[in-house]
Design a protein around this motif. Structure first.
Motif, PDB file in Angstrom:
ATOM      1  N   UNK A 196      -8.651 -86.613  58.228  1.00  0.00           N
ATOM      2  CA  UNK A 196     -10.120 -87.708  58.631  1.00  0.00           C
ATOM      3  C   UNK A 196     -11.100 -87.159  58.392  1.00  0.00           C
ATOM      4  N   UNK A 197     -11.409 -85.861  57.454  1.00  0.00           N
ATOM      5  CA  UNK A 197     -12.689 -85.700  57.411  1.00  0.00           C
ATOM      6  C   UNK A 197     -13.255 -85.447  56.336  1.00  0.00           C
ATOM      7  N   UNK A 198     -14.222 -86.102  56.087  1.00  0.00           N
ATOM      8  CA  UNK A 198     -14.787 -85.370  54.616  1.00  0.00           C
ATOM      9  C   UNK A 198     -15.606 -84.080  53.996  1.00  0.00           C
ATOM     10  N   UNK A 199     -14.959 -83.736  52.474  1.00  0.00           N
ATOM     11  CA  UNK A 199     -16.377 -82.633  52.540  1.00  0.00           C
ATOM     12  C   UNK A 199     -15.220 -81.683  53.338  1.00  0.00           C
ATOM     13  N   UNK A 200     -14.091 -81.304  52.445  1.00  0.00           N
ATOM     14  CA  UNK A 200     -12.972 -80.744  53.554  1.00  0.00           C
ATOM     15  C   UNK A 200     -12.904 -79.347  52.521  1.00  0.00           C
ATOM     16  N   UNK A 201     -13.414 -77.936  52.689  1.00  0.00           N
ATOM     17  CA  UNK A 201     -12.928 -76.480  51.896  1.00  0.00           C
ATOM     18  C   UNK A 201     -11.278 -76.070  52.075  1.00  0.00           C
TER      19      UNK A 201
END
Ligand SMILES: [Zn+2]
Length: 407
Positions: free
Chosen positions: A176-181
């Motif tokens: 659901x989120x972008x740019x996830x580590x």
């Protein structure tokens, strides 16, 4: 957690030799020391020293001449070496839109167990996905009487744009989120090195180590799932691009001002061949198509085409033509020796029919040499998971060899 830096020409030459030796042993299955020297260009004396260290560390073992295949000619049979399967256990996970497939393999790539579970939702927060992966891994280990702590590494294949060296997911249809580590989150949850990659790259890795790509230096893997993916192997290495955005075959443009794609742009290949694209077209031209879910409507579309319904056939024919054009573009850019088309579902056969392959061949640059060979390789989620595990196997090998340096 210590991460393996890529082995480069600038690194310690002794380490480079060690990595080459272990790769050659792994690729060969079993091989004599003198043949390792020949394959790597490392001197026989150094090969003897390196393999002795690896045997002491339990990474490699000798096969007694009795169990090795008989050598031709006279003389003492040569002792062969192989990777020691029991040295490490690796896990691979493939996350698809409805399931999470887990495989455990040993250090020589033998499958130990397979585990498949339903995904509660197709899209979720990174926290929920991390928890789910840790739970699934625990369950998969327990099924074989093991614990998570018995595993040496985890490979994860996820669809989307993945910056592999950074362990960062720029975007994924699963999250659901972008740019996830995501790699760091997973490592904290499962307490072992995690190797995260785009799922098409996992398939390329599996083809290279276990499948149709064995022994092929340059090849492409085109994956057909819910979208269209691409794995590029050049000179024996998976090519990932600078931002991890390379190989987005599904978003190469095949039509100016064309159909709208999920990525927000127009004219992408996926906007013509992906499931959603077929259904979108059918909703306009075939309103009679029945089915409560997209899967049911898709099955109805394929059934209508098979039974000779003209509109259904023309929807699939247009997708096929677009796909053939996309393949021809790939051939014209890469000139690969081999293209492996890897799909799971029989229903997508129309995309890799003989007709599509010959359409592609008429659109590639014509020279006095045969066009690249195209092989169809059908496999399910478990083989994608095996590719992710193979990636972990390579990463853990690099770490183990680096530990020899430190010893
Ligand atoms: Zn697109």
């Amino acid at each position: 957690m210590a991460r393996p830096e890529k082995v480069s020409a600038g690194s310690d030459p002794r380490e480079t030799s060690r990595q080459q030796v272990v790769s050659v042993i792994r690729a060969a299955g079993q091989i004599a020391r003198i043949d390792i020297a020949q394959a790597t260009g490392v001197s026989p004396a150094t090969v003897t020293a390196i393999t002795a260290e690896m045997i002491r560390a339990g990474l490699v073992e000798e096969i007694s001449p009795d169990s090795a295949p008989a050598t031709s000619g006279r003389g003492r049979p040569r002792v062969a070496l192989r990777v020691r399967g029991a040295a490490h256990i690796l896990a691979g996970i493939k996350i698809s839109h409805a399931t999470i497939a887990t495989i455990l393999i040993d250090f020589d790539g033998t499958t130990l167990s397979e585990h498949e579970a339903a995904l509660p939702k197709a899209r979720m927060t990174p926290e929920v996905l991390t928890e789910l992966i840790a739970e699934t891994l625990g369950a998969a280990a327990a099924e074989t009487g093991r614990e998570i702590g018995d595993l040496s590494g985890l490979g994860v294949g996820i669809s989307g744009v993945v910056d592999e060296p950074e362990g960062l997911v720029h975007w994924s249809p699963t999250l659901t989120r972008r740019n996830v580590a995501l790699r760091d989150m997973l490592e904290a949850a499962v307490q072992m090195p995690v190797f995260l990659d785009n799922d098409a790259n996992s398939v390329a890795k599996a083809e290279q180590l276990f499948g149709e790509g064995r022994g092929v230096r340059d090849f492409l893997v085109v994956t057909i799932e819910h979208g269209v993916g691409l794995g590029i192997v050049i000179d024996g290495q998976v090519y990932r691009g600078t931002r991890g955005c390379g190989a987005e075959f599904g978003h190469t443009k095949v039509h100016l001002d064309g159909a709208l794609c999920r990525c927000g742009q127009r004219g992408c290949l996926e906007a013509y061949v992906a499931d959603y694209a077929l259904l979108r077209e059918a909703a306009v031209t075939l309103p009679g198509l029945t089915g409560d879910t997209p899967e049911e409507r898709l099955d109805a579309l394929f059934a209508a085409a098979h039974s000779g319904e003209n509109t259904a056939q023309s929807i699939l024919a247009r997708a096929s033509r677009m796909f053939a054009m996309g393949l021809a573009n790939l051939v014209n850019i890469f000139d690969p020796g081999l293209i492996i088309v890897s799909g799971e579902r029989m229903s997508h056969d129309f995309l890799y029919s003989d007709e599509v392959i010959s359409m592609m061949q008429t659109q590639v640059l014509q020279v006095d040499a045969p066009p690249p060979e195209v092989r169809i390789h059908k496999w399910g989620d478990m083989m994608w998971a095996k590719g992710a595990a193979a990636y972990a196997m390579e990463g853990v090998t690099e770490l183990a060899v680096r530990r020899l340096n430190d010893a």
